[in-house]
Write an enzyme that holds these catalytic residues in place. Sequence first.
Site, short mmCIF file in Angstrom:
data_model
loop_
_atom_site.label_atom_id
_atom_site.label_comp_id
_atom_site.label_asym_id
_atom_site.label_seq_id
_atom_site.Cartn_x
_atom_site.Cartn_y
_atom_site.Cartn_z
N GLU A 167 -11.38 0.43 -3.66
CA GLU A 167 -10.57 0.94 -2.54
C GLU A 167 -9.33 1.62 -3.12
O GLU A 167 -9.19 1.75 -4.34
CB GLU A 167 -10.16 -0.21 -1.60
CG GLU A 167 -9.30 -1.27 -2.26
CD GLU A 167 -9.04 -2.48 -1.36
OE1 GLU A 167 -9.58 -2.58 -0.25
OE2 GLU A 167 -8.28 -3.36 -1.81
N ASP A 190 0.82 -1.21 0.00
CA ASP A 190 0.00 0.00 0.00
C ASP A 190 0.85 1.27 0.00
O ASP A 190 0.68 2.16 0.85
CB ASP A 190 -0.92 0.02 1.24
CG ASP A 190 -1.78 -1.23 1.35
OD1 ASP A 190 -2.16 -1.79 0.30
OD2 ASP A 190 -2.08 -1.64 2.49
O1 FUB Z 1 -3.49 -3.53 3.24
C1 FUB Z 1 -4.83 -3.81 3.58
C2 FUB Z 1 -5.74 -3.43 2.48
O2 FUB Z 1 -5.43 -4.16 1.32
C3 FUB Z 1 -5.66 -1.99 2.03
O3 FUB Z 1 -6.27 -1.10 2.89
C4 FUB Z 1 -6.27 -2.11 0.70
O4 FUB Z 1 -6.11 -1.00 -0.11
C5 FUB Z 1 -5.60 -3.35 0.17
O5 FUB Z 1 -4.35 -3.09 -0.39
#
Ligand code: FUB
Length: 340
Positions: free
Chosen positions: A240, A30
């Site tokens: 996301e 991330d």
């Molecule tokens: O790292 C946990 C979660 O996985 C993140 O918040 C998302 O964006 C995905 O990468």
Amino acid sequence: MMANASADAVGPNGRRYLSQPLVTEIYTADPSAHVWGDGKLYVYGSHDIDGDAVEDDLGGHFEMRDYRILSMDEPGGKTTVHPVALDVDDVPWAEKQMWAPDAAFKNGTYYLYFPAKDREGAFRIGVATSKSPVGPFKAAPEPIKGSFSIDPSVFADGGEHYMIFGGIWGGQLQRNTTGTYDPNGSKTDMGKPNEPALAPKIAKMSGDMMEFAETPRDVQILDESGKPILAGDTDRRFFEAAWMHKRGDTYYLSYSTGDTHYLVYATGKSPYGPFTYRGRILEPVNGWTTHHSIVDWKGKTYLFYHDVQLSGQTRLRNVKMTELNYNPDGTIQTIDPYQK
Ligand code: FUB
């Protein structure tokens, strides 16, 4: 050295990776990359660990508990892994799952923004401050009032800062449709396929960077004919990992499509949108999740992203970078995460 930390390593499709992990001593994911006043590049990302949780549909296996910041002096140079910048035990309101963070700088202070689950199991977004870009950071005692869901990214524009955030499914956006967390809300209902998809949120930050200056609003993402992207359009709808950057007068909103594994983007004329879908930035990587940032550094533009080259496991990811190029009309050239 971890297994698979080699330029000859191949993915499940038998092809060599386009680029190599920035670090191999810890697992990282991330990546939110920033260049501050000293000209170095800093990566604020997740520090993945091999926890006990069984893999589930809501990301319970992402059990991260602290942040380690990375820095580089030059593109292609050595990446330094800095000591723990913030631990979940030092965040009074947080219980677990320190997921994808971002950072901002204003008036001599660095701000680390991060999602974590509180003791009710609700994701909130916290803020922590430091006088150093690599911490240690001191957390505010409460999460940001009115915050919810995951994946904060903070975008600076014209002297203001905006937080864009949210994630559906494990990120709980569908449990916050009224702005208040519903513990009994659906875990997986993202709306009917022919209804507009759930949108990422945006809120201007207060002058002291510690609060929202306004109630978060939806960031509309439209298709080429000006209609909202629908929930059933899983190759293009927001899931996301939102990121915003600006080139000339154009704002670029980029994000992950989650279960279809693309990094895509849309453009608009204001940080609040509306944005029009333009295309893909990155084809699927090895691993379930995909997450990124885009930053200009020393005359070039770079995409920071992650995959699971080192571990082969969804929960243990590694951060990478590669150059990103625009076409003359401002569209982004799609990147293949494997070599030709
Ligand atoms: O790292 C946990 C979660 O996985 C993140 O918040 C998302 O964006 C995905 O990468």
